[in-house]
Design an enzyme around this catalytic site. Structure first.
Site, PDB file in Angstrom:
ATOM      1  N   ARG A 130      48.121   4.709  19.829  1.00 20.85           N
ATOM      2  CA  ARG A 130      48.252   5.524  18.621  1.00 20.85           C
ATOM      3  C   ARG A 130      49.452   5.058  17.813  1.00 20.85           C
ATOM      4  NH1 ARG A 130      48.980  10.870  21.921  1.00 20.85           N
ATOM      5  NH2 ARG A 130      50.264   9.288  22.891  1.00 20.85           N
ATOM      6  N   LYS A 134      55.444  13.526  34.130  1.00 18.49           N
ATOM      7  CA  LYS A 134      54.759  14.680  33.543  1.00 18.49           C
ATOM      8  C   LYS A 134      54.399  15.703  34.614  1.00 18.49           C
ATOM      9  CE  LYS A 134      52.605  11.950  29.841  1.00 18.49           C
ATOM     10  NZ  LYS A 134      51.329  11.354  29.352  1.00 18.49           N
ATOM     11  N   SER A 180      47.312  15.181  24.659  1.00 21.64           N
ATOM     12  CA  SER A 180      47.046  16.327  25.535  1.00 21.64           C
ATOM     13  C   SER A 180      48.194  17.340  25.422  1.00 21.64           C
ATOM     14  CB  SER A 180      46.919  15.873  26.989  1.00 21.64           C
ATOM     15  OG  SER A 180      45.877  14.953  27.134  1.00 21.64           O
ATOM     16  N   HIS A 195      40.846  10.606  23.637  1.00 19.26           N
ATOM     17  CA  HIS A 195      40.491   9.853  24.844  1.00 19.26           C
ATOM     18  C   HIS A 195      38.990   9.512  24.827  1.00 19.26           C
ATOM     19  CE1 HIS A 195      43.924  12.265  26.898  1.00 19.26           C
ATOM     20  NE2 HIS A 195      44.351  11.014  26.775  1.00 19.26           N
TER      21      HIS A 195
HETATM   22  O1  PNS Z   1      48.167   9.114  30.045  1.00 18.87           O
HETATM   23  P1  PNS Z   1      49.509   8.556  30.455  1.00 18.87           P
HETATM   24  O2  PNS Z   1      50.364   9.619  31.118  1.00 18.87           O
HETATM   25  O3  PNS Z   1      50.225   7.875  29.327  1.00 18.87           O
HETATM   26  O4  PNS Z   1      49.195   7.417  31.559  1.00 18.87           O
HETATM   27  C1  PNS Z   1      50.243   6.687  32.147  1.00 18.87           C
HETATM   28  C2  PNS Z   1      49.806   6.154  33.507  1.00 18.87           C
HETATM   29  C3  PNS Z   1      49.393   7.300  34.420  1.00 18.87           C
HETATM   30  C4  PNS Z   1      48.637   5.199  33.303  1.00 18.87           C
HETATM   31  C5  PNS Z   1      51.023   5.397  34.115  1.00 18.87           C
HETATM   32  O5  PNS Z   1      52.091   6.288  34.250  1.00 18.87           O
HETATM   33  C6  PNS Z   1      50.702   4.763  35.466  1.00 18.87           C
HETATM   34  O6  PNS Z   1      50.077   3.723  35.521  1.00 18.87           O
HETATM   35  N1  PNS Z   1      51.102   5.425  36.559  1.00 18.87           N
HETATM   36  C7  PNS Z   1      50.840   4.942  37.890  1.00 18.87           C
HETATM   37  C8  PNS Z   1      52.107   4.374  38.546  1.00 18.87           C
HETATM   38  C9  PNS Z   1      52.348   2.927  38.155  1.00 18.87           C
HETATM   39  O7  PNS Z   1      51.546   2.046  38.433  1.00 18.87           O
HETATM   40  N2  PNS Z   1      53.504   2.669  37.504  1.00 18.87           N
HETATM   41  C10 PNS Z   1      53.993   1.350  37.174  1.00 18.87           C
HETATM   42  C11 PNS Z   1      53.264   0.612  36.100  1.00 18.87           C
HETATM   43  S1  PNS Z   1      53.496   1.227  34.511  1.00 18.87           S
END
Ligand code: PNS
Length: 164
Positions: free
Chosen positions: A90, A41, A128, A17
């Site tokens: 990745r 998660k 992570s 990150h």
């Molecule tokens: O590090 P991650 O868990 O891959 O990040 C994913 C994250 C948190 C960016 C994604 O789950 C997210 O945007 N969550 C917020 C809810 C949302 O907007 N969901 C719809 C669009 S994908």
């Protein structure tokens, strides 16, 4: 001024990150690293702990700030008046989920662009989740996270997380 949001769970922030944060800080005038809630998660660290670890890890990068948001990413972007999303990518494993998220976000707000930064090959394997798993079995995570994050994970999993 070109501002980008780098969203993620950051549970906790890894060197992978940090590589994306450093590189995006050279491309954009300001980068907002936003701790989000991923409903798929169950986090080890609460949002404030994740923010604190990110703040410490990025304290030397002037144009990076750390924030948190619970809810839709698009609503957050609108609130901040930001149109650029940065995501790390990745190898092949991330593509499907990232493609889906970028497409959904663009459907929700057509002005939003997701810019993908390829992870350095050194960090292609890193996540992570894998760091937490290694730590939970007593493995050494010094090559994957900063010393502060390593200490924080050790406190969560209990004891020293290095094999003697
Ligand atoms: O590090 P991650 O868990 O891959 O990040 C994913 C994250 C948190 C960016 C994604 O789950 C997210 O945007 N969550 C917020 C809810 C949302 O907007 N969901 C719809 C669009 S994908």
């Amino acid at each position: 001024m070109k501002v980008a949001v780098y969203p993620g769970s950051f549970d906790p922030v890894t060197l992978g990150h940090l590589d994306i944060i450093e590189r995006s800080s050279k491309i954009f005038d300001k980068v907002i690293v936003t701790v989000m809630y991923n409903r798929n998660k169950k986090p080890m660290f609460d949002a404030d702990e994740r923010v604190a670890l990110l703040e410490t890890a990025t304290k030397n990068i002037d144009n990076v700030i750390v924030d948190k948001h619970e809810g839709l990413l698009i609503d957050y972007l609108k609130e901040k008046n930001v149109r650029i999303l940065v995501k790390g990518l990745r190898a092949i494993s991330d593509f499907e989920a990232e493609f889906q998220m970028a497409s959904v976000n663009q459907k929700l707000c057509s002005e939003v662009e997701t810019i993908f930064i390829m992870t350095r090959t050194d960090f292609m394997y890193l996540s992570s989740s894998i760091v937490k798993e290694v730590a939970s079995f007593g493995g050494d995570i010094a090559n994957f996270v900063t010393p502060d994050v390593r200490k924080a994970i050790q406190l969560k999993v209990g004891g020293s997380n290095e094999r003697k």
